[in-house]
Write a protein that holds these residues in place. Sequence first.
Motif, mmCIF file in Angstrom:
data_model
loop_
_atom_site.group_PDB
_atom_site.id
_atom_site.type_symbol
_atom_site.label_atom_id
_atom_site.label_comp_id
_atom_site.label_asym_id
_atom_site.label_seq_id
_atom_site.Cartn_x
_atom_site.Cartn_y
_atom_site.Cartn_z
ATOM 1 N N UNK A 138 0.808 -1.222 0.000
ATOM 2 C CA UNK A 138 0.000 0.000 0.000
ATOM 3 C C UNK A 138 0.846 1.279 0.000
ATOM 4 N N UNK A 139 2.132 1.150 0.310
ATOM 5 C CA UNK A 139 3.009 2.319 0.235
ATOM 6 C C UNK A 139 3.114 2.904 -1.167
ATOM 7 N N UNK A 140 2.767 2.096 -2.182
ATOM 8 C CA UNK A 140 2.834 2.592 -3.559
ATOM 9 C C UNK A 140 1.620 3.437 -3.943
ATOM 10 N N UNK A 141 0.608 3.402 -3.094
ATOM 11 C CA UNK A 141 -0.658 4.029 -3.459
ATOM 12 C C UNK A 141 -0.908 5.254 -2.587
ATOM 13 N N UNK A 142 -1.689 6.180 -3.126
ATOM 14 C CA UNK A 142 -2.205 7.198 -2.224
ATOM 15 C C UNK A 142 -3.726 7.144 -2.269
ATOM 16 N N UNK A 143 -4.274 7.624 -1.197
ATOM 17 C CA UNK A 143 -5.694 7.417 -0.941
ATOM 18 C C UNK A 143 -6.440 8.720 -1.100
ATOM 19 N N UNK A 144 -7.593 8.651 -1.705
ATOM 20 C CA UNK A 144 -8.410 9.863 -1.790
ATOM 21 C C UNK A 144 -9.594 9.797 -0.839
ATOM 22 N N UNK A 145 -10.400 8.731 -0.942
ATOM 23 C CA UNK A 145 -11.561 8.657 -0.058
ATOM 24 C C UNK A 145 -12.722 7.956 -0.734
ATOM 25 N N UNK A 146 -13.876 8.192 -0.164
ATOM 26 C CA UNK A 146 -15.110 7.538 -0.581
ATOM 27 C C UNK A 146 -15.361 7.757 -2.079
ATOM 28 N N UNK A 147 -15.686 6.659 -2.760
ATOM 29 C CA UNK A 147 -15.964 6.755 -4.190
ATOM 30 C C UNK A 147 -17.446 7.015 -4.473
#
Lengths: 1012, 416, 95
Positions: C13-22
């Motif tokens: 998961x370190x490769x990803x960044x998170x935005x939030x609810x879709x």
Amino acid sequence: MTTITLRDTASPSGATPATTTGQGFRTATGGMIDRRRPLDFTFDGRRYSGFQGDTLASALLANGVRLVGRSFKYHRPRGILSAGSEEPNALVELRSGARREPNTRATVAELYEGLEASSQNRWPSLKYDALSVNALAAPVFAAGFYYKTFMWPAALWEKLYEPMIRRAAGLGRAAHAPDPDTYDKVFAFCDVLVIGAGPAGLAAALAAGRSGARVILVDEDHRMGGRLLADQREIAGRSGADWAADALAELESMPEVRILPRTTLFGVYDHGAYGAVERVGDHLAVPPAHAPRQRMWRITARQAILAAGAIERPHVFGGNDRPGVMLAGAVRTYLNRYGVLPGRTIAIFTSGDDGWRTMADVVAAGGQVAAVIDSRASVPAELRRAAEEAGAQVICDGYVTGTKGHLGLEAIEVVDTYGSRQTIACDCLAMANGWNPIVHLDSHLSRRPVWDEAIHAFVPGALPSGMVAVGAAGGAFTLASCLETGGRAGAAAASACGFAGAAPETPKTDPESIAHTPLWRVPVSKGKAFVDFQNDVAASDVELAHREGFRAVELLKRYTTLGMATDQGKTSNLAGLGIMAELTGQPVASVGTTMFRPPFTPVAIGAFAGHHRGKDFRATRHVPSHAWCEEQAAVFVETGLWLRPAYFPKPGESDWLETVNREVNTVRAHVGVCDVTTLGKIDIQGRDALALIERVCANPFGTLPVGKARYAVLLREDGFVLDDGTVARLGESHFVMTASTANAAKVMQHLEFCHQWLWPELDVQMVSVSEQWAQYAVAGPRARDTLCGIVDPGFDLSNEAFPFLACADVTVGGGIPARLFRISFSGELAYELAVPAAYGDAAWRAIMAAGSAYGITAYGSEALSVMRIEKGHAAGAEINGQTTARDIGLGGLLAKKKDYIGRLMKERPALVDPDRPILVGFRPVDRSQRLRAGARFLAIDAAPSLAADEGTMTSVAYSPSLGHWIGLGLIRRGPERHGTRVRAYDPVRDGDIEVEICSPVFVDPKEEKLRV
Amino acid sequence: MRYSLLSVLGQALRGQRDWKPQWRDATPKTEYDAVIVGGGGHGLATAYYLAKEHGLTNIAVLEKSHVGSGNVGRNTTIVRSNYGLAGNIPFYERSMKLWEGLEQDINYNAMVSQRGVLNLYHSDAQRDAYARRGNAMRMAGIDAELLDREGVRGMVPFIDFHNARFPVKGGLLQRRGGTVRHDAVAWGYARAASDRGVDIVQNCAVTGIRRENGRVVGVETSRGFIRAKKVALSVAGSTSLLASMADLRLPIESHVLQAFVSEGVKPLIDTVMTFGAGHFYVSQSDKGGLVFGGDIDGYNSYAQRGNLATIEDVMEGGMALWPGLGRLRLLRHWGGIMDMSMDGSPIIDRTPVDGLYLNAGWCYGGFKATPAAGFCFAHLIARDKSHEDAAAYRLDRFATGHLIDEKGMGAQPNLH
Amino acid sequence: MRIRCPHCGPRDNGEFSYLGDAAPIRPDGMEAPPAAMHDYVYLRDNPAGPHRELWYHGAGCRSWLVVDRDTRTHEITGVSSARDVALSRRTGEVA
């Protein structure tokens, strides 16, 4: 079975190897130490000798050293309780200088030649510790006493009480110097991870390995085998240790099996991720050259088998902390594995059949067992008979109620079933109060263990899929069940991964009985009966917590600090819960446990950080002109990951300001070049490229013709400015957008989001080309002349042919493709030339050469910043995520007739409030005064207060063009107030000066220099 | 029994036998004037100030587990009032002043230790941003000092001044900032509130919010229905879940923040220090452990645990700043669930449902706010009017645009 | 934590960044009411349980992904390309 006999220290030493000199408690033979390899070490400066294969604890015991440390609160003398990583007492400072490691458990520290260890938390010496007077005040120092006092007078807390407490608290002393060793990281993937290499783990690894699955087997010990190394057991007619050695040999022969000794699996994380730390060099004085001290393993496993074993429980009775009181299993470990008899006369206090095994081993080794005290009323006759045959006194339905001795055990006090008391001389007491499965790892994913009444212990509850606990870790305590559950789980895990695994036939083992009746505390005992040794939590503290309402396990823990020491309660938690259960009249099952958290045992912080320290903390990005800049002795500045040239000092220049002034003046009078490669560059192509740009940019683009660039402002959906840059149209459906250095990645991500998620129907493709193109700003009146020497002939650079905001594909240096943009940040006639990054260095040098005739200077980020402030351009200090386009003077640019990101939210009442601070320029009324960014604006006569605050100075520079300091700032109704004066109030730098509000454009407001 | 040196000595002679439970483990009554949902620091402080400042004693604190089982006992114990925006400054300074008198007020030693909070800066831009903040603090009468590199060296000589990737250039220091023994705050408020007649009801989970004609009339709980004229939510981490019982959607996401403690060692650092070029901050507890933390993991979570990528990031920050930490051992890491709000600032306000009050959105700053949150929330509940120090913490500010976004990150909770 | 990127396979998961609810859908166009935009930008269900959410594989293929994850257990039951999801939603709107 090998026979071990205690070496008679009274006899002449001629008959025994010289190397055991001084090791008066070493058996003459036996153990898994290498007696041919003696090792010298020191403890508290005294020299001792041990053998290869010893731990510091076993070597100390071999030398008759029982007093090893002092406890946390009462500074009571403490010895060695266990033989493993659960040790609460025997903590030492290992090594010295920059390698000093406080709180190191002597029970797991492998002995090496020259090992240096010191006791800790004592002054002036271990034997005479001044703070042992604390023990006298023990009645005062009950759990939580500090919450009730030290409150008066309040000011004394920081001055007196707290420093006093802090100095007394803490255990060892950390090294102060930077850690000289290195740490590596390894990422590994496997089908089956087996945690623990005791009988269950070995059986599991064998079963999985034989199927062909990729197996990783880890164990914290340097020698694998677990209790098979510590107990006298038989498997398939051989000794347990031999069976383990054979199993390991077979595993080593399997190519898909990786065996990691000295490796602690410290944490279980989501989705099959496991953290482990391998101690590569800790068993040596210093790690070998080119080897790390430790290696952090991040293991991703499809299946995991927890076979970490169990931890024995001490008894809780008065004086149970006296050096010489040990866990019975540890006594067997020292005896069988290390060839050390931890006492001349050993007594055994047990609450189950298991303790009697200790008697057998001691007797077999020629040791003397003074007594076996079993708290149970009913004890199998054959056990009693064996003890009596060995000459040991047997007391059933009795307890050890106290201990005697100065700095170590000299006698125990015992009461029998009839209440009659006696004192039995002994120098070692072995406690056997049952075992707790190691449920720590399976709790890391927030699963609570459950109480198993059959074995009187917590066992793993429902485990996440792909994880299973076997052997003692799963509550299967007999050797036969360890082998059976391990083998079965190994085969099952392998087949879950698609390998044909068959559970092996469980080999035959010698019979054993694990009957046990736990005794949470001895009901009648004298003196402090410790539950948590290291934190000095006694049974009376648990009672006090109960009395004061701290009955929930978490409250019990936090109020008394039970289980919060470096051992995290491995030997103490259950006794605490058991006593609380007795006090509340609940079963232990209802009391529950506190949450076990990673790491299983403490892990060096350096191991987590790996190589990411010092200059390697984060990557360093160099601009394409970096080599040239270094040749010129440029001063660099960290800008995010970039290292940018800030300015280029020349001989004779006395300070940075003189250099920057010279660079600015040269650009404004002649020409300069600046590396602006750090800007984000996004190549956008496709039929709908313009449509996407229209939606992400707040200003209109519909009329942008091919060959033209335009300033672009991007908002976030909440209406605040995200970033600004330029969009250049290189072709009908081909655009290049720039973003600021700081926001390059963010803008790229934002554009991808808009395209992929919001408007997927748009026919557009984009890619970041920030690294593919070197980009240089060439600025100043002679910029065109300079570029004429670079751009291949045939391209018309004249103002008419290539006016302000023009852009084009060109070639430079004889056919090298390049892009030319006539854009300006400095306000001068300026171009940005982009060349493929591979030509970056050459192009830079060519520009310097071409410009030399015109007096070109290289300029850095400082001069760039001065010129943008002189021109009133907003940058990072103004576009800080808290400002709207209107705030920074860009309101007029925004489109009215299109929908775009941030359009609606920027209209919220507070964001269009006329009182919002808006960007203007500032100059000191006394032109000799310096401005400071971060100063707040106040009316001239206002007393400083939040209510009087009118805004902030955001950027300042000394303007060589004007000869004084200038600033940009946000102030209420700024544009209406040109010419008025306010205070720039900067108390953190003792600044308070009058400034005049002015236009933010300080230089060439009519843009006459820009368009020539 | 009043706590004092005398009572402690007296009990020492009596075998500590006479101490009573520090708070009554109350059985819920059928009706209260107000119930506070959440027996953490904020909820208990609210109850205490309701009783003390507003004379309301027919109130209950409902706690689903035991007192202090949430974030009040999971944080890194830092207190400070070094904020830069006008909406925050008076509130956090109110909190700091309450901390300074807390122990004498509630007769409980929470070990308020004003050892200073030092925020390091590594660039001119960061220095100016700290100056901006420090100046705002000074204008509000709060102590703030801008230190240069030598000033920082004087305080923390052991950090990396030689080989740092992001060299330390100075720091913003608030000397009055520091640490407080977190659990003791919950226990001290619980005891003080209980002494004033507040019912502290443990093991009582709220399962529903009952409304009649758009007005709250009480809460359904695991121990039955409890009637109440006013219901006040103080359940950081679970706010959205409770609010949804009243059909409210909020500008909040729940995220996990990890915290760390090292083995105990003799005193190493006597201030709170934050790294300005990575996610790392550290202080040392009185017991000797270094307490440190970093950034949130960054994804919605109701699981009180984090993952390795974040842990490594924090340790890298630690080693980059303070290379002497390498051999010190991490003892334990854990997670707490944060109410991450959309602008990084809290909400203390009424809700569209009559009689339902909200104290939420504390992000990772809730602990330092405990006294003022209780003080201001009590004021709101008792008087139906925001306290002036918390006047900016309106629920409707997202619609009006009166955002309080200290970091300027916008409507993305995981960036605050 | 590991996320099975449809393009790159399972990655840390370190490769990803998170935005939030879709779940929130942007109210597009000049007619969009401000209140709807406010809800889109600011209000979240924030459930304890199954959650459809947006992640960005910034250190991989640069794809935005829709991930179905349980916020209590972190169990991931589905990962798809956000663009595919968005396109099929558009198709649904048209139909």
